[in-house]
Motif scaffolding. Structure first.
Motif, PDB file in Angstrom:
ATOM      1  N   ASN A  81       7.106  36.099  23.227  1.00 51.00           N
ATOM      2  CA  ASN A  81       5.771  36.379  23.715  1.00 51.00           C
ATOM      3  C   ASN A  81       5.161  37.439  22.810  1.00 51.00           C
ATOM      4  OD1 ASN A  81       6.383  39.138  24.851  1.00 51.00           O
ATOM      5  ND2 ASN A  81       7.770  37.930  26.134  1.00 51.00           N
ATOM      6  N   PHE A  82       3.922  37.820  23.072  1.00 54.95           N
ATOM      7  CA  PHE A  82       3.222  38.708  22.134  1.00 54.95           C
ATOM      8  C   PHE A  82       3.838  40.096  22.040  1.00 54.95           C
ATOM      9  CE2 PHE A  82       0.905  38.777  26.180  1.00 54.95           C
ATOM     10  CZ  PHE A  82       0.880  40.142  26.471  1.00 54.95           C
ATOM     11  N   MET A  83       4.685  40.491  23.006  1.00 53.71           N
ATOM     12  CA  MET A  83       5.357  41.789  22.920  1.00 53.71           C
ATOM     13  C   MET A  83       6.703  41.691  22.209  1.00 53.71           C
ATOM     14  SD  MET A  83       4.547  43.783  26.494  1.00 53.71           S
ATOM     15  CE  MET A  83       5.827  42.915  27.384  1.00 53.71           C
ATOM     16  N   GLY A  84       7.349  40.519  22.289  1.00 53.52           N
ATOM     17  CA  GLY A  84       8.650  40.346  21.652  1.00 53.52           C
ATOM     18  C   GLY A  84       9.822  40.764  22.506  1.00 53.52           C
ATOM     19  N   GLU A  85       9.612  40.877  23.839  1.00 57.87           N
ATOM     20  CA  GLU A  85      10.677  41.262  24.751  1.00 57.87           C
ATOM     21  C   GLU A  85      10.379  40.718  26.135  1.00 57.87           C
ATOM     22  OE1 GLU A  85      10.293  45.437  24.179  1.00 57.87           O
ATOM     23  OE2 GLU A  85       9.023  45.728  25.954  1.00 57.87           O
ATOM     24  N   GLU A 144       4.310  46.288  16.351  1.00 52.19           N
ATOM     25  CA  GLU A 144       3.588  45.075  15.963  1.00 52.19           C
ATOM     26  C   GLU A 144       4.560  43.970  15.563  1.00 52.19           C
ATOM     27  OE1 GLU A 144       0.783  46.360  12.934  1.00 52.19           O
ATOM     28  OE2 GLU A 144      -0.770  46.500  14.479  1.00 52.19           O
ATOM     29  N   ARG A 145       5.715  43.943  16.215  1.00 49.52           N
ATOM     30  CA  ARG A 145       6.766  43.005  15.792  1.00 49.52           C
ATOM     31  C   ARG A 145       6.354  41.539  15.905  1.00 49.52           C
ATOM     32  NH1 ARG A 145      10.751  44.307  20.922  1.00 49.52           N
ATOM     33  NH2 ARG A 145       9.256  45.977  21.276  1.00 49.52           N
ATOM     34  N   PHE A 150       1.065  36.066  17.095  1.00 49.88           N
ATOM     35  CA  PHE A 150       0.164  36.051  18.242  1.00 49.88           C
ATOM     36  C   PHE A 150      -1.201  36.696  18.009  1.00 49.88           C
ATOM     37  CE2 PHE A 150       4.342  35.374  20.097  1.00 49.88           C
ATOM     38  CZ  PHE A 150       4.080  34.332  20.991  1.00 49.88           C
ATOM     39  N   TYR A 151      -1.316  37.638  17.069  1.00 52.43           N
ATOM     40  CA  TYR A 151      -2.633  38.259  16.831  1.00 52.43           C
ATOM     41  C   TYR A 151      -2.787  38.665  15.371  1.00 52.43           C
ATOM     42  CZ  TYR A 151       0.213  42.485  17.795  1.00 52.43           C
ATOM     43  OH  TYR A 151       1.192  43.451  17.807  1.00 52.43           O
ATOM     44  N   PRO A 152      -2.561  37.750  14.437  1.00 50.29           N
ATOM     45  CA  PRO A 152      -2.598  38.102  13.008  1.00 50.29           C
ATOM     46  C   PRO A 152      -3.952  38.574  12.510  1.00 50.29           C
ATOM     47  CG  PRO A 152      -2.402  35.725  13.309  1.00 50.29           C
ATOM     48  CD  PRO A 152      -2.195  36.335  14.650  1.00 50.29           C
ATOM     49  N   ARG A 153      -5.045  38.159  13.169  1.00 47.40           N
ATOM     50  CA  ARG A 153      -6.381  38.540  12.688  1.00 47.40           C
ATOM     51  C   ARG A 153      -7.040  39.602  13.552  1.00 47.40           C
ATOM     52  NH1 ARG A 153      -8.399  32.512  10.856  1.00 47.40           N
ATOM     53  NH2 ARG A 153      -8.405  32.108  13.104  1.00 47.40           N
ATOM     54  N   GLY A 190      11.133  23.847  20.769  1.00 49.36           N
ATOM     55  CA  GLY A 190      12.023  24.451  19.787  1.00 49.36           C
ATOM     56  C   GLY A 190      12.564  25.789  20.254  1.00 49.36           C
ATOM     57  N   PRO A 191      13.785  26.134  19.885  1.00 48.51           N
ATOM     58  CA  PRO A 191      14.343  27.436  20.280  1.00 48.51           C
ATOM     59  C   PRO A 191      13.692  28.566  19.494  1.00 48.51           C
ATOM     60  CG  PRO A 191      15.854  26.311  18.799  1.00 48.51           C
ATOM     61  CD  PRO A 191      14.735  25.342  19.071  1.00 48.51           C
ATOM     62  N   TYR A 192      13.514  29.696  20.154  1.00 45.57           N
ATOM     63  CA  TYR A 192      13.020  30.884  19.469  1.00 45.57           C
ATOM     64  C   TYR A 192      14.200  31.789  19.152  1.00 45.57           C
ATOM     65  CZ  TYR A 192      11.123  35.534  18.734  1.00 45.57           C
ATOM     66  OH  TYR A 192      10.851  36.768  18.209  1.00 45.57           O
ATOM     67  N   VAL A 193      14.289  32.216  17.918  1.00 44.85           N
ATOM     68  CA  VAL A 193      15.353  33.110  17.478  1.00 44.85           C
ATOM     69  C   VAL A 193      14.726  34.440  17.098  1.00 44.85           C
ATOM     70  CG1 VAL A 193      17.224  33.482  15.838  1.00 44.85           C
ATOM     71  CG2 VAL A 193      16.684  31.149  16.612  1.00 44.85           C
ATOM     72  N   PRO A 194      14.982  35.518  17.863  1.00 43.34           N
ATOM     73  CA  PRO A 194      14.396  36.812  17.526  1.00 43.34           C
ATOM     74  C   PRO A 194      14.672  37.199  16.076  1.00 43.34           C
ATOM     75  CG  PRO A 194      15.420  36.911  19.686  1.00 43.34           C
ATOM     76  CD  PRO A 194      15.796  35.586  19.094  1.00 43.34           C
ATOM     77  N   GLY A 195      13.642  37.658  15.396  1.00 41.88           N
ATOM     78  CA  GLY A 195      13.768  38.048  14.007  1.00 41.88           C
ATOM     79  C   GLY A 195      13.421  36.950  13.022  1.00 41.88           C
ATOM     80  N   GLU A 196      13.218  35.726  13.515  1.00 34.16           N
ATOM     81  CA  GLU A 196      12.883  34.636  12.607  1.00 34.16           C
ATOM     82  C   GLU A 196      11.474  34.825  12.055  1.00 34.16           C
ATOM     83  OE1 GLU A 196      13.114  31.063  14.893  1.00 34.16           O
ATOM     84  OE2 GLU A 196      11.246  31.415  15.950  1.00 34.16           O
ATOM     85  N   LYS A 197      11.175  34.149  10.967  1.00 31.93           N
ATOM     86  CA  LYS A 197       9.851  34.237  10.341  1.00 31.93           C
ATOM     87  C   LYS A 197       8.809  33.695  11.308  1.00 31.93           C
ATOM     88  CE  LYS A 197       7.214  32.389   6.417  1.00 31.93           C
ATOM     89  NZ  LYS A 197       6.501  33.522   5.979  1.00 31.93           N
ATOM     90  N   LEU A 198       7.748  34.460  11.509  1.00 28.84           N
ATOM     91  CA  LEU A 198       6.695  34.085  12.442  1.00 28.84           C
ATOM     92  C   LEU A 198       5.552  33.399  11.702  1.00 28.84           C
ATOM     93  CD1 LEU A 198       6.568  37.350  14.610  1.00 28.84           C
ATOM     94  CD2 LEU A 198       7.813  35.218  15.095  1.00 28.84           C
ATOM     95  N   VAL A 199       4.960  32.418  12.372  1.00 26.31           N
ATOM     96  CA  VAL A 199       3.849  31.653  11.802  1.00 26.31           C
ATOM     97  C   VAL A 199       2.628  31.862  12.694  1.00 26.31           C
ATOM     98  CG1 VAL A 199       3.022  29.341  11.209  1.00 26.31           C
ATOM     99  CG2 VAL A 199       5.421  29.947  10.842  1.00 26.31           C
ATOM    100  N   PRO A 200       1.435  32.040  12.117  1.00 26.59           N
ATOM    101  CA  PRO A 200       0.243  32.266  12.945  1.00 26.59           C
ATOM    102  C   PRO A 200       0.049  31.190  14.007  1.00 26.59           C
ATOM    103  CG  PRO A 200      -0.264  32.697  10.650  1.00 26.59           C
ATOM    104  CD  PRO A 200       1.130  32.120  10.676  1.00 26.59           C
TER     105      PRO A 200
END
Length: 288
Positions: A81-85, A144-145, A150-153, A190-200
Motif C-alpha cells: 500500500n502507499f505506506m509500505g506497511e 517515501e519508500r 503510488f505518488y510519483p508525481r 501477482g505477489p508483492y515482494v517488499p523491496g522489489e522495484k516499484l513501477v508507477p
C-alpha cells in the motif's frame, strides 16, 4: 453468459470464498469474543466509544456472509500500500460494511456475473485508528519508500493540501467501499515482494503491479489526477471499464467519488455522522 457456465462460475467462486472463510476464521483474533454493541450518535460528527472497543453496531456485517462470491484483495493488511506497511486496525483480510451496503453489492455482483465479471473489494469499513496511521505517515516527509509506485508525481508535503490524505474518512462510517471489476475466470494477483522495484501506478497495465482487475487506467490508490473517474485522458477500454463499474454500482444506490474511480458510498448512509474505530475482524461483528 449461458446458465450452465454461470452456475459453474458461481460454484467455483463460492468454493473459493468458503476456503478463504475457513482460513480467516481460524486466524489469530477470530476467537469470537464479543462485547456490548456501540450506538451511533445522531447529534453531530463523533467517534465511536474507545479506541479498542471490540464490537460493531448490529447493523454491520462481514461481506462474505452476504455476498460470498465477491473477490477480496484487502491491501491494508499487507505491506503493499502507499505506506509500505500493514495498517493499524486491520486484524484480518475482511470486508466489513453496513448491511444495506453489503446487500447492494450482492445485487451488483449478480448483474456482473451475468456478464462474465466479478466485483473485487480492496477496502471497506476502515477504523479511525487506520486513518490516524495514514495521518502520522503523511506527516513524516522522510518516509517515501512507496513513492515510486503510488505518488510519483506528487510531493509528499502536498498530500493533505491535494486531498489524498485527511484526518477523517467516509470509510469509517461503514457504507463506503473501494473496489474494481475482474474478468472471469479470475487470474491470480501477482505477489508483492517488499523491496522489489516499484513501477508507477499509471504505467501501462502490463508494466505496473500485476492486479487481476480489468484495465482501469491506473492501479488502486494511485495518487494522481489520472485516477479521476472521468479524466479525459482515459479513453477506450479503460474508460469503458470505469463506466461499467460506475453505472453498475449507481443502479444499486452507490455514488462515486469523482477523484477516485474505485471509491463508492452507498446512500443513504446509516451512520452519516459517526466515525467508528472497532478493528476489522470477525470478532467485531460475530454474534449479530
Amino acid at each position: 453468459m449461458p446458465m450452465t457456465r454461470l452456475a459453474s462460475t458461481l460454484r467455483a467462486l463460492a468454493a473459493a470464498a468458503a476456503a478463504l472463510l475457513a482460513v480467516t476464521a481460524g486466524a489469530p483474533g477470530a476467537s469470537g469474543a464479543t462485547g456490548t454493541s456501540e450506538t451511533a450518535g445522531s447529534s453531530g460528527p463523533s467517534t465511536s466509544t474507545g479506541p479498542f472497543s471490540p464490537t460493531a453496531p448490529q447493523e454491520f456485517v462481514v461481506l462474505r456472509t452476504v455476498a460470498p462470491t465477491i473477490l477480496h484483495d484487502i491491501r491494508y493488511i499487507t505491506p503493499h500500500n502507499f505506506m509500505g506497511e500493514p495498517v493499524d486496525g486491520y486484524e484480518q483480510p475482511l470486508c466489513v460494511l453496513t448491511r444495506p451496503a453489503a446487500e447492494a453489492l450482492r445485487r451488483a455482483q449478480w448483474t456482473l456475473l451475468r456478464q462474465g465479471y466479478s466485483l473485487k473489494v480492496y477496502d471497506c469499513y476502515r477504523p479511525q485508528r487506520a486513518v490516524d496511521h495514514f495521518v502520522r505517515w503523511a506527516k513524516d516527509l522522510a518516509d517515501e519508500r512507496m513513492k515510486a509506485e503510488f505518488y510519483p508525481r506528487v510531493d509528499k508535503s502536498r498530500l493533505f493540501t491535494d486531498g489524498y490524505i485527511a484526518e477523517k474518512s467516509g470509510h469509517s462510517r461503514g457504507s463506503t467501499v473501494d473496489l474494481t471489476i475482474v474478468k472471469l475466470p479470475a487470474e491470480p494477483t501477482g505477489p508483492y515482494v517488499p523491496g522489489e522495484k516499484l513501477v508507477p501506478c499509471y504505467a501501462p497495465q502490463g508494466e505496473r503491479f500485476r492486479d487481476n482487475s480489468v484495465d482501469m487506467g491506473t492501479g488502486y490508490d494511485c495518487f494522481d489526477t489520472l485516477s479521476h473517474t472521468d479524466d479525459p485522458r482515459v479513453q477506450g477500454e479503460q474508460r469503458a471499464n470505469r463506466q461499467l463499474l460506475k453505472t453498475t454500482l449507481a443502479d444499486v444506490g452507490f455514488t462515486n467519488l469523482p477523484e477516485e474511480w474505485w471509491h463508492f458510498t452507498h446512500k443513504p448512509e446509516l451512520f452519516p455522522d459517526t466515525y467508528f474505530d472497532f478493528p476489522v475482524s470477525w470478532r467485531s461483528v460475530i454474534g449479530h
